[in-house]
Design a protein around this motif. Structure first.
Motif, PDB file in Angstrom:
ATOM      1  N   HIS A   1       0.829  -1.212   0.000  1.00  0.00           N
ATOM      2  CA  HIS A   1       0.000   0.000   0.000  1.00  0.00           C
ATOM      3  C   HIS A   1       0.852   1.246   0.000  1.00  0.00           C
ATOM      4  N   ILE A   2       1.766   1.283  -0.940  1.00  0.00           N
ATOM      5  CA  ILE A   2       2.706   2.392  -1.022  1.00  0.00           C
ATOM      6  C   ILE A   2       2.181   3.487  -1.951  1.00  0.00           C
TER       7      ILE A   2
ATOM      8  N   VAL B   1      -6.721   9.871   0.510  1.00  0.00           N
ATOM      9  CA  VAL B   1      -7.017   9.610   1.923  1.00  0.00           C
ATOM     10  C   VAL B   1      -6.148   8.436   2.388  1.00  0.00           C
ATOM     11  N   SER B   2      -5.578   8.554   3.575  1.00  0.00           N
ATOM     12  CA  SER B   2      -4.712   7.513   4.135  1.00  0.00           C
ATOM     13  C   SER B   2      -5.194   6.100   3.812  1.00  0.00           C
ATOM     14  N   LYS B   3      -4.331   5.329   3.157  1.00  0.00           N
ATOM     15  CA  LYS B   3      -4.665   3.935   2.862  1.00  0.00           C
ATOM     16  C   LYS B   3      -4.650   3.100   4.122  1.00  0.00           C
ATOM     17  N   ASP B   4      -3.710   3.415   5.007  1.00  0.00           N
ATOM     18  CA  ASP B   4      -3.574   2.634   6.235  1.00  0.00           C
ATOM     19  C   ASP B   4      -4.868   2.700   7.034  1.00  0.00           C
ATOM     20  N   SER B   5      -5.417   3.894   7.136  1.00  0.00           N
ATOM     21  CA  SER B   5      -6.654   4.043   7.908  1.00  0.00           C
ATOM     22  C   SER B   5      -7.842   3.433   7.180  1.00  0.00           C
TER      23      SER B   5
END
Lengths: 353, 353
Positions: free
Chosen positions: A22-23, A215-219
């Motif tokens: 998810h870079i 938007v933040s992929k991690d979140s």
């Protein structure tokens, strides 16, 4: 306040993200909202289906950095960029206290905050925000401006079973939701919009591109995991072998808190709270009580500035004037940590005038 | 393109977030930037110290949803909210193509894009953006408007050893950085500002509050982990037992790509690239080459619209006019995935006019 539930869930709700995954900026270039993680989108559809609180068929999903960003994206998408005057933005008072400052902070030429929708009488285009259940007072809302050129934005952050009976799936043109109120994960900053019109969804996406390039992929991945656990727990409800569903758990928590607050207010005799009518909740499959995320409390006995008065008793609230209303009202958060909430009701019940 | 490095790092760069952790809006209420994760702040200071590319002493750190949001936060913080006219925003052409649209998309009454700093001659307050190394052309930049009422914002997204020799720690009033360019993790949407003035940091924080009520905690935690791995690898450099440092790895990757691109351009004979002077890099402790994240390529031989011309050869670039410059120029990304980059140089080298 929902922390305990997530502790009980243990590893089921844990997300693991290796350094090489998810870079990229992109999540799905075939989607209008190209930074929307497919896994998150899938879980959004699933949770609405499980809860029955919103129609997702024929809707575009736009993900945002919390629903705040989606609110701004909606204003950008719904205003005409070639008009000499900004479009009016209104909402019935008492309204969410951040709407005025969020709308006007950049002195935009596209849109302008015009206050209480009840007293709005300007001709031409306008955007009406309908927050239902409403922040701060918890009431179910409908649009109140009755003109032809209006566009509605429905902020449904609190339309979840722990706060209000789910009467039917909401079916509006533009609906906003957020994990911070549904699951309690405010620190993720993840919200989503369900949007009927493709062009509006495209323009909201364009705004988020200009604002934060996605938007933040991690979140998004973590939110997907959390929503998955919630849907799993809801679908299992009844079979009870693996513990309560999230919404049963949080409903009981809210219920307990409202009971404590009402007792404290009764004991004190100096305040009043809104009354709500129970309704049938299609999700819980029984009659349930509205028990909002905020209590809209009124100071009785001629106390004119309720916020200052309470501050004198070490109770920190937000005064009614921030919500376009009278200073005899304050908003109390019902979602604070256990310790803080118990201190609040203790202090409140001790006030006698 | 740095994916391989992160694969090599394996579990060291993995982040694990349980469902009950990092739930709240708040990270550190004692900090001006109350949504800044202390662990992330610590790693920002550490990586700048390890690399020697920016002064962090007596600076406030403001975290943003990518440096885009910090750019907007800087405009909000630096403009006077009581003036009748918006403050002018300028940057020397060729400038980052998103600056004009990001600045003007809401028709703000606070600030207004005024284009190329070289031709700016209006009186009064202005904000000058200094991107160094510059996007798109890779050159080291200084402010060019020589007036008294200017405020500078330094966008230092590319001031890292893989792109340019680090000559000394940057020491400006307001500096912007982002993980997307330093470590390659664009999908995190995490940037940071180093801000000298407390009040400016407070207002930037206020903007982010109004815009998105903070910044994803999950991504801040993941960014902290990634920066930690980078600092660890940099501090180990020389002892080489545990593999290359991240910046050695990425420097060699960039170096290889620039070599391939220059060979292709030479082979084709139809284009030209900027020339750079090598310099001593205090981090690598040797003379290093500037090898920017973008190539600013000129079409020679009377090709007027370089973007369209290349499109005809299935090479997708961004035309010079987006950067306030001539259409005979295009910007080529040097950070694409291996396959795409190799296809690009292959196609480019086959063009002969």
């Amino acid at each position: 306040m929902f922390e305990k539930y997530w502790q009980q869930m243990g590893d089921k709700a844990t997300v693991v993200i290796p350094g090489w995954q998810h870079i990229s900026y992109f999540s799905d270039v075939t989607n209008i909202c190209w930074f929307l993680e497919p896994k998150f989108a899938k879980e959004v559809v699933r949770v609405h289906k499980a809860v029955g609180n919103a129609v997702t068929e024929d809707r575009h999903i736009v993900v945002g950095t919390g629903s705040s960003q989606l609110y701004l994206a909606a204003l950008f998408a719904l205003s005409a960029h070639d008009l000499p005057e900004p479009v009016s933005v209104v909402s019935e008072a008492p309204f969410y206290s951040s709407y005025p400052s969020m709308t006007d902070c950049l002195k935009s030429g596209l849109y302008k905050w015009m206050g209480d929708a009840r007293s709005f009488n300007k001709d031409g285009a306008y955007i009406e925000l309908v927050t239902s259940p409403n922040n701060p007072d918890g009431h179910i809302r409908r649009s109140v401006v009755n003109k032809s050129e209006g566009i509605l934005v429905h902020d449904l952050a609190y339309y979840w079973p722990q706060y209000t009976p789910i009467s039917s799936p909401a079916d509006h043109d533009l609906m906003l939701f957020t994990v911070s109120k549904s699951t309690g994960h405010a620190g993720m900053r993840i919200g989503w919009a369900l949007v009927k019109d493709r062009e509006i969804a495209r323009r909201m996406t364009e705004f988020i591109e200009l604002n934060t390039i996605g938007v933040s992929k991690d979140s998004q991945l973590r939110a997907a995991k959390i929503l998955e656990v919630i849907s799993d727990s809801s679908e299992r409800a009844g079979s009870s072998e693996e513990g309560e569903s999230f919404f049963e758990f949080s409903y009981h928590l809210m219920s307990e808190r409202w009971k404590l607050l009402r007792e404290a207010v009764e004991h004190s005799g100096s305040f009043s709270l809104p009354e709500f009518h129970p309704g049938f909740c299609t999700f819980l499959n029984r009659v349930s009580e509205p028990q909002p995320a905020f209590a809209w409390m009124k100071c009785e006995r001629d106390i004119e500035d309720c916020e200052s008065f309470l501050q004198g008793h070490k109770i920190f609230t937000r005064g009614g004037e921030h919500f376009g209303f009278g200073t005899e009202y304050v908003r109390i958060s019902m979602l604070d940590r256990d310790d803080n909430f118990h201190l609040l009701v203790k202090r409140l019940s001790a006030i006698h005038i």
